[in-house]
Design a protein around this motif. Sequence first.
Motif, short mmCIF file in Angstrom:
data_model
loop_
_atom_site.label_atom_id
_atom_site.label_comp_id
_atom_site.label_asym_id
_atom_site.label_seq_id
_atom_site.Cartn_x
_atom_site.Cartn_y
_atom_site.Cartn_z
N MET A 6 0.84 -1.18 0.00
CA MET A 6 0.00 0.00 0.00
C MET A 6 0.88 1.24 0.00
O MET A 6 2.00 1.22 0.44
N GLY A 7 0.34 2.31 -0.52
CA GLY A 7 1.10 3.53 -0.49
C GLY A 7 1.68 3.94 -1.83
O GLY A 7 2.57 4.77 -1.86
N ASN A 8 1.20 3.36 -2.91
CA ASN A 8 1.69 3.74 -4.23
C ASN A 8 1.11 5.07 -4.69
O ASN A 8 1.64 5.69 -5.59
N TYR A 9 0.03 5.49 -4.07
CA TYR A 9 -0.67 6.69 -4.49
C TYR A 9 -0.91 7.61 -3.30
O TYR A 9 -1.19 7.15 -2.20
N GLU A 10 -0.81 8.92 -3.55
CA GLU A 10 -1.03 9.91 -2.51
C GLU A 10 -2.48 10.41 -2.59
O GLU A 10 -2.96 10.75 -3.67
N VAL B 279 -10.96 6.10 -6.38
CA VAL B 279 -10.54 4.72 -6.08
C VAL B 279 -9.99 4.64 -4.66
O VAL B 279 -9.69 5.65 -4.03
N LYS B 280 -9.86 3.40 -4.22
CA LYS B 280 -9.27 3.14 -2.91
C LYS B 280 -8.24 2.03 -3.10
O LYS B 280 -8.53 0.99 -3.70
N GLU B 281 -7.04 2.28 -2.62
CA GLU B 281 -5.99 1.27 -2.70
C GLU B 281 -6.02 0.43 -1.42
O GLU B 281 -5.94 0.96 -0.31
N LEU B 282 -6.14 -0.87 -1.58
CA LEU B 282 -6.15 -1.78 -0.43
C LEU B 282 -4.73 -2.12 -0.02
O LEU B 282 -3.77 -1.85 -0.75
N GLU B 283 -4.58 -2.71 1.15
CA GLU B 283 -3.26 -3.05 1.67
C GLU B 283 -2.49 -3.98 0.74
O GLU B 283 -1.26 -3.92 0.69
#
Length: 80
Positions: free
Chosen positions: A1-5, A51-55
Amino acid sequence: MGNYECGKLYDLALTDLTPNPDQPRKVFPDAEIQVLADSIKEKGLLQPILVKELEDGQIIIVSGERRVTAHRRLNLETIP
């Protein structure tokens, strides 16, 4: 996770997006998608998807599944 701000605009690959399993609308009439695709082709996308980035790195569509479907219909590879 954490590829996008959070709060930034990215062009995401359509192949990386996963439909939201909790999406209340399950049916997207073909004619409505075609009208939307025609509008996007003529005017461009007026509102980006959310969108939502999951873990695990999976990207879930929060808002804009119809816009994603219309982009796929236009054979586009990415969406804002």
